[in-house]
Design a protein around this motif. Structure first.
Motif, mmCIF file in Angstrom:
data_model
loop_
_atom_site.group_PDB
_atom_site.id
_atom_site.type_symbol
_atom_site.label_atom_id
_atom_site.label_comp_id
_atom_site.label_asym_id
_atom_site.label_seq_id
_atom_site.Cartn_x
_atom_site.Cartn_y
_atom_site.Cartn_z
ATOM 1 N N VAL A 73 0.877 -1.174 0.000
ATOM 2 C CA VAL A 73 0.000 0.000 0.000
ATOM 3 C C VAL A 73 0.910 1.219 0.000
ATOM 4 C CG1 VAL A 73 -1.842 1.256 1.161
ATOM 5 C CG2 VAL A 73 -1.774 -1.253 1.291
ATOM 6 N N THR A 74 0.940 1.920 -1.113
ATOM 7 C CA THR A 74 1.824 3.078 -1.208
ATOM 8 C C THR A 74 1.387 4.165 -0.233
ATOM 9 O OG1 THR A 74 0.534 4.097 -2.986
ATOM 10 C CG2 THR A 74 2.298 2.581 -3.637
ATOM 11 N N ASP A 75 2.329 5.032 0.096
ATOM 12 C CA ASP A 75 2.115 6.126 1.061
ATOM 13 C C ASP A 75 1.875 5.609 2.475
ATOM 14 O OD1 ASP A 75 2.300 7.963 -1.071
ATOM 15 O OD2 ASP A 75 0.148 7.811 -1.465
ATOM 16 N N THR A 76 2.116 4.312 2.706
ATOM 17 C CA THR A 76 2.040 3.736 4.052
ATOM 18 C C THR A 76 3.279 2.864 4.251
ATOM 19 O OG1 THR A 76 0.943 1.625 3.555
ATOM 20 C CG2 THR A 76 -0.470 3.575 3.749
ATOM 21 N N SER A 77 3.391 2.266 5.419
ATOM 22 C CA SER A 77 4.519 1.365 5.695
ATOM 23 C C SER A 77 4.198 -0.080 5.330
ATOM 24 C CB SER A 77 4.890 1.441 7.182
ATOM 25 O OG SER A 77 3.791 1.036 7.987
ATOM 26 N N ILE A 78 3.046 -0.321 4.720
ATOM 27 C CA ILE A 78 2.632 -1.698 4.419
ATOM 28 C C ILE A 78 3.361 -2.206 3.180
ATOM 29 C CG2 ILE A 78 0.704 -3.197 3.809
ATOM 30 C CD1 ILE A 78 -1.127 -1.269 5.318
ATOM 31 N N ASN A 79 4.204 -3.178 3.389
ATOM 32 C CA ASN A 79 4.912 -3.880 2.312
ATOM 33 C C ASN A 79 5.244 -5.259 2.875
ATOM 34 O OD1 ASN A 79 6.689 -4.908 0.392
ATOM 35 N ND2 ASN A 79 7.559 -2.890 -0.065
ATOM 36 N N ILE A 80 4.306 -6.183 2.721
ATOM 37 C CA ILE A 80 4.357 -7.454 3.443
ATOM 38 C C ILE A 80 4.465 -8.617 2.466
ATOM 39 C CG2 ILE A 80 3.140 -8.955 5.076
ATOM 40 C CD1 ILE A 80 1.614 -6.477 6.034
ATOM 41 N N SER A 81 5.377 -9.535 2.755
ATOM 42 C CA SER A 81 5.430 -10.799 2.024
ATOM 43 C C SER A 81 4.335 -11.699 2.583
ATOM 44 C CB SER A 81 6.800 -11.451 2.207
ATOM 45 O OG SER A 81 6.832 -12.725 1.589
ATOM 46 N N CYS A 82 3.482 -12.240 1.708
ATOM 47 C CA CYS A 82 2.332 -12.994 2.214
ATOM 48 C C CYS A 82 1.846 -14.009 1.187
ATOM 49 C CB CYS A 82 1.202 -12.042 2.594
ATOM 50 S SG CYS A 82 0.614 -11.022 1.223
ATOM 51 N N ARG A 83 0.891 -14.817 1.627
ATOM 52 C CA ARG A 83 0.137 -15.702 0.747
ATOM 53 C C ARG A 83 -1.344 -15.390 0.924
ATOM 54 N NH1 ARG A 83 3.960 -20.211 2.166
ATOM 55 N NH2 ARG A 83 5.037 -20.806 0.255
ATOM 56 N N ILE A 84 -2.129 -15.770 -0.086
ATOM 57 C CA ILE A 84 -3.573 -15.567 0.008
ATOM 58 C C ILE A 84 -4.168 -16.740 0.775
ATOM 59 C CG2 ILE A 84 -5.720 -15.326 -1.291
ATOM 60 C CD1 ILE A 84 -4.054 -14.101 -3.554
ATOM 61 N N LYS A 85 -4.789 -16.434 1.901
ATOM 62 C CA LYS A 85 -5.361 -17.472 2.758
ATOM 63 C C LYS A 85 -6.751 -17.875 2.287
ATOM 64 C CE LYS A 85 -6.024 -18.550 7.656
ATOM 65 N NZ LYS A 85 -5.930 -18.011 9.039
ATOM 66 N N SER A 86 -7.545 -16.903 1.836
ATOM 67 C CA SER A 86 -8.882 -17.213 1.311
ATOM 68 C C SER A 86 -9.299 -16.137 0.317
ATOM 69 C CB SER A 86 -9.907 -17.320 2.446
ATOM 70 O OG SER A 86 -10.089 -16.061 3.076
ATOM 71 N N PHE A 87 -10.191 -16.531 -0.587
ATOM 72 C CA PHE A 87 -10.653 -15.609 -1.630
ATOM 73 C C PHE A 87 -12.087 -15.989 -1.995
ATOM 74 C CE2 PHE A 87 -10.774 -14.842 -6.401
ATOM 75 C CZ PHE A 87 -11.029 -13.482 -6.295
ATOM 76 N N THR A 88 -13.001 -15.055 -1.822
ATOM 77 C CA THR A 88 -14.392 -15.281 -2.231
ATOM 78 C C THR A 88 -14.805 -14.163 -3.183
ATOM 79 O OG1 THR A 88 -15.234 -14.050 -0.307
ATOM 80 C CG2 THR A 88 -15.002 -16.434 -0.070
ATOM 81 N N TYR A 89 -15.663 -14.497 -4.137
ATOM 82 C CA TYR A 89 -16.134 -13.480 -5.080
ATOM 83 C C TYR A 89 -17.565 -13.823 -5.519
ATOM 84 C CZ TYR A 89 -14.774 -16.990 -8.572
ATOM 85 O OH TYR A 89 -14.648 -18.146 -9.297
ATOM 86 N N ARG A 90 -18.260 -12.790 -6.036
ATOM 87 C CA ARG A 90 -19.654 -12.972 -6.432
ATOM 88 C C ARG A 90 -20.080 -11.823 -7.347
ATOM 89 N NH1 ARG A 90 -19.468 -10.232 -1.782
ATOM 90 N NH2 ARG A 90 -20.969 -8.523 -1.448
ATOM 91 N N GLU A 91 -21.125 -12.058 -8.100
ATOM 92 C CA GLU A 91 -21.829 -10.988 -8.808
ATOM 93 C C GLU A 91 -23.161 -10.772 -8.104
ATOM 94 O OE1 GLU A 91 -22.048 -10.852 -13.075
ATOM 95 O OE2 GLU A 91 -20.399 -12.296 -13.270
ATOM 96 N N GLN A 92 -23.589 -9.503 -8.010
ATOM 97 C CA GLN A 92 -24.782 -9.279 -7.203
ATOM 98 C C GLN A 92 -25.804 -8.298 -7.790
ATOM 99 O OE1 GLN A 92 -23.003 -7.832 -3.542
ATOM 100 N NE2 GLN A 92 -23.225 -5.691 -4.168
ATOM 101 N N ASP A 93 -25.438 -7.511 -8.776
ATOM 102 C CA ASP A 93 -26.402 -6.491 -9.210
ATOM 103 C C ASP A 93 -26.618 -6.465 -10.717
ATOM 104 O OD1 ASP A 93 -23.967 -5.499 -9.961
ATOM 105 O OD2 ASP A 93 -23.916 -3.898 -8.469
ATOM 106 N N VAL A 107 -17.575 -7.738 -10.269
ATOM 107 C CA VAL A 107 -17.323 -8.907 -9.422
ATOM 108 C C VAL A 107 -16.840 -8.417 -8.059
ATOM 109 C CG1 VAL A 107 -15.941 -10.993 -9.106
ATOM 110 C CG2 VAL A 107 -16.792 -10.394 -11.384
ATOM 111 N N TYR A 108 -17.656 -8.678 -7.044
ATOM 112 C CA TYR A 108 -17.308 -8.280 -5.680
ATOM 113 C C TYR A 108 -16.472 -9.394 -5.035
ATOM 114 C CZ TYR A 108 -20.652 -4.503 -6.240
ATOM 115 O OH TYR A 108 -21.310 -3.384 -6.683
ATOM 116 N N TYR A 109 -15.496 -8.989 -4.247
ATOM 117 C CA TYR A 109 -14.576 -9.995 -3.702
ATOM 118 C C TYR A 109 -14.168 -9.652 -2.271
ATOM 119 C CZ TYR A 109 -10.937 -6.509 -4.560
ATOM 120 O OH TYR A 109 -10.191 -5.354 -4.548
ATOM 121 N N LYS A 110 -13.629 -10.677 -1.628
ATOM 122 C CA LYS A 110 -12.997 -10.526 -0.314
ATOM 123 C C LYS A 110 -11.737 -11.384 -0.319
ATOM 124 C CE LYS A 110 -13.786 -11.169 4.670
ATOM 125 N NZ LYS A 110 -14.781 -11.592 5.702
ATOM 126 N N ILE A 111 -10.602 -10.754 -0.049
ATOM 127 C CA ILE A 111 -9.310 -11.451 -0.033
ATOM 128 C C ILE A 111 -8.734 -11.384 1.376
ATOM 129 C CG2 ILE A 111 -6.965 -11.557 -0.976
ATOM 130 C CD1 ILE A 111 -7.954 -10.097 -3.440
#
Length: 213
Positions: free
Chosen positions: A95-115, A120-124
């Motif tokens: 996340v630029t302009d912040t201190s967030i620069n993290i090595s990570c893996r994606i633990k879960s990912f959900t997505y859907r269409e709703q309207d 495509v709405y998602y949650k990571i």
């Protein structure tokens, strides 16, 4: 501000910024019971950081909420993220302009269409990755070798000087052998070393010069 998910060979810039994001860091403690029922907490270190992003991949560019133009089809983002999950890919969450620069893996990912818009709405959910490198040590059982100036000086080879005896009147091989070897029976040593001069070990002549081996 920009939000990026970056792998080694591909990356995603989040096209629509989420209304909020957070990073959670927690510590681990063990509660130990001691005398008189009292407990103490034992610090076991910091747990892995986690973060969650919720937004949507837009079906079309809209300058009112898209961070950049030329966005991809929503399902191309979905396909990339699912590939990272399937392969356990390590990514960087930036996340630029912040201190967030993290090595990570994606633990879960959900997505859907709703309207019905094609968005495509998602949650990571992301979890920090700490890499631990192990090194194997191999015991060297070979004896050290020396080279160059560290070599032990070698003793020069010594050559044994040849001895000679000139026959005198009254000499015989038996007497000469007894003089040099302490016993006359070793006269064959002198005979064998001088066969070119002695035809018969019983006949030697004054003035002959024999090698004494």
């Amino acid at each position: 501000m920009e939000i990026w998910l970056k792998a080694e060979n591909e990356s995603i810039r989040i096209p629509v910024l989420p209304p909020e994001f957070e990073v959670e860091r927690t510590a681990e403690f063990d509660n130990k019971r001691i005398v008189k029922g009292k407990k103490i907490d034992v610090f076991n270190g910091e747990d892995l950081a986690t973060s969650t992003l919720e937004s949507f991949f837009p079906y079309s560019d809209n300058a009112s909420y898209c961070e950049y133009s030329g966005i991809s089809n929503p399902y191309s983002y979905v396909e990339t993220i699912e590939g990272w999950i399937e392969n356990g890919t390590i990514i960087r969450y930036i996340v630029t302009d912040t201190s967030i620069n993290i090595s990570c893996r994606i633990k879960s990912f959900t997505y859907r269409e709703q309207d019905g818009t094609g968005d495509v709405y998602y949650k990571i959910s992301l979890q920090e990755h700490n890499e631990v490198k192990f090194t194997r040590t191999v015991e060297n059982t070979k004896k050290p070798t020396t080279s160059g100036n560290n070599k032990r000086p070698t003793k020069p080879k010594t050559t044994k000087e040849k001895r000679y005896y000139t026959v005198k009147k009254g000499d015989c091989l038996w007497n000469i052998s007894k003089k040099y070897y302490g016993k006359g029976s070793d006269y064959t040593k002198i005979f064998n070393a001088n066969k070119d001069k002695i035809k018969n070990p019983s006949l030697i002549y004054p003035g002959q010069k024999f090698v004494i081996p």
